[in-house]
Design a protein around this motif. Sequence first.
Motif, PDB file in Angstrom:
ATOM      1  N   TRP A  46     -49.951 -15.672  -9.558  1.00 27.85           N
ATOM      2  CA  TRP A  46     -49.133 -15.940  -8.383  1.00 27.85           C
ATOM      3  C   TRP A  46     -48.615 -14.631  -7.813  1.00 27.85           C
ATOM      4  O   TRP A  46     -48.596 -13.601  -8.461  1.00 27.85           O
ATOM      5  CB  TRP A  46     -47.981 -16.876  -8.699  1.00 27.85           C
ATOM      6  N   SER A  47     -48.188 -14.689  -6.578  1.00 21.26           N
ATOM      7  CA  SER A  47     -47.682 -13.514  -5.873  1.00 21.26           C
ATOM      8  C   SER A  47     -46.163 -13.509  -5.897  1.00 21.26           C
ATOM      9  O   SER A  47     -45.517 -14.503  -6.262  1.00 21.26           O
ATOM     10  CB  SER A  47     -48.163 -13.522  -4.418  1.00 21.26           C
ATOM     11  N   HIS A  51     -43.471 -16.655  -6.091  1.00 16.02           N
ATOM     12  CA  HIS A  51     -42.335 -16.701  -7.021  1.00 16.02           C
ATOM     13  C   HIS A  51     -41.034 -16.980  -6.275  1.00 16.02           C
ATOM     14  O   HIS A  51     -40.227 -17.821  -6.691  1.00 16.02           O
ATOM     15  CB  HIS A  51     -42.229 -15.382  -7.787  1.00 16.02           C
ATOM     16  N   ARG A  52     -40.829 -16.311  -5.143  1.00  8.39           N
ATOM     17  CA  ARG A  52     -39.621 -16.547  -4.355  1.00  8.39           C
ATOM     18  C   ARG A  52     -39.551 -17.992  -3.885  1.00  8.39           C
ATOM     19  O   ARG A  52     -38.504 -18.638  -3.948  1.00  8.39           O
ATOM     20  CB  ARG A  52     -39.600 -15.609  -3.145  1.00  8.39           C
ATOM     21  N   GLY A  75     -37.805 -21.340 -11.428  1.00  7.73           N
ATOM     22  CA  GLY A  75     -38.991 -20.985 -10.656  1.00  7.73           C
ATOM     23  C   GLY A  75     -40.183 -20.678 -11.542  1.00  7.73           C
ATOM     24  O   GLY A  75     -41.317 -21.077 -11.251  1.00  7.73           O
ATOM     25  N   LEU A  76     -39.931 -19.962 -12.644  1.00  5.82           N
ATOM     26  CA  LEU A  76     -41.005 -19.642 -13.586  1.00  5.82           C
ATOM     27  C   LEU A  76     -41.594 -20.913 -14.184  1.00  5.82           C
ATOM     28  O   LEU A  76     -42.824 -21.056 -14.283  1.00  5.82           O
ATOM     29  CB  LEU A  76     -40.476 -18.743 -14.701  1.00  5.82           C
ATOM     30  N   ARG A  81     -46.254 -24.645 -14.614  1.00  9.80           N
ATOM     31  CA  ARG A  81     -46.813 -25.999 -14.542  1.00  9.80           C
ATOM     32  C   ARG A  81     -47.859 -26.100 -13.438  1.00  9.80           C
ATOM     33  O   ARG A  81     -48.950 -26.636 -13.655  1.00  9.80           O
ATOM     34  CB  ARG A  81     -45.695 -27.024 -14.307  1.00  9.80           C
ATOM     35  N   GLU A  82     -47.528 -25.583 -12.263  1.00  7.55           N
ATOM     36  CA  GLU A  82     -48.450 -25.699 -11.135  1.00  7.55           C
ATOM     37  C   GLU A  82     -49.755 -24.945 -11.372  1.00  7.55           C
ATOM     38  O   GLU A  82     -50.820 -25.388 -10.940  1.00  7.55           O
ATOM     39  CB  GLU A  82     -47.767 -25.182  -9.864  1.00  7.55           C
TER      40      GLU A  82
END
Length: 206
Positions: A46-47, A51-52, A75-76, A81-82
């Motif tokens: 991810w970028s 993350h934001r 968020g992590l 999961r995604e």
Amino acid sequence: MNGAHDLGGMMGFGPVTPERDEPVFHAAWESGVFALTQAMARHGAWSLDEHRSACENRPPAEYLNLTYYEIWFAGLNRLLREKELLHRKPDPSCVLKPEDAGVKVLLRRGFDRPAPAPARFAIGANVRTRNINPAGHTRLPRYLRGRAGVIVSVHGAHVFPDTNAHCRGENPQWLYTLRFTAAEVWGSDSTDKIHADLWEPYLEPV
């Protein structure tokens, strides 16, 4: 996305009171969340913009009742999961050693990119921010939408967060620093000035 994270200019939350001599981490577990987030980012799954978005995109009641690093941890968890990384076989090449953690943060890849086209605006141009209410991630804060300002710096083209956060490509766009008067933004008689770095798709000529 209009979410609880975008609090700039909202009433009812009291004054901002910086903590004197505030430590980097208030508890040991916070440094663990920071280290874990940096280590997992080495996978490249991810970028920074993703993350934001994962941190910010949550119900207001939940967001407002979490501390800074609790939001990071939430968020992590969402990203793990995604991206289906929770049960993936470990990759030894992605191990982040404690002594390298600070270096990796400092050496993070930049976000400047070749410009796709000439800049639409120049220093001194009078512009107005678009009054948008996107369903997805954006770096245009609500309190600056629909406000007139002047361009004071041109920074070249950079990764556009609004598309990069949703895996729709880096879509490089010109980045500018705009100067706004406090009277324009807040409707007051203040002589203060506000500076903000904003991408070209957020702007239109006055």
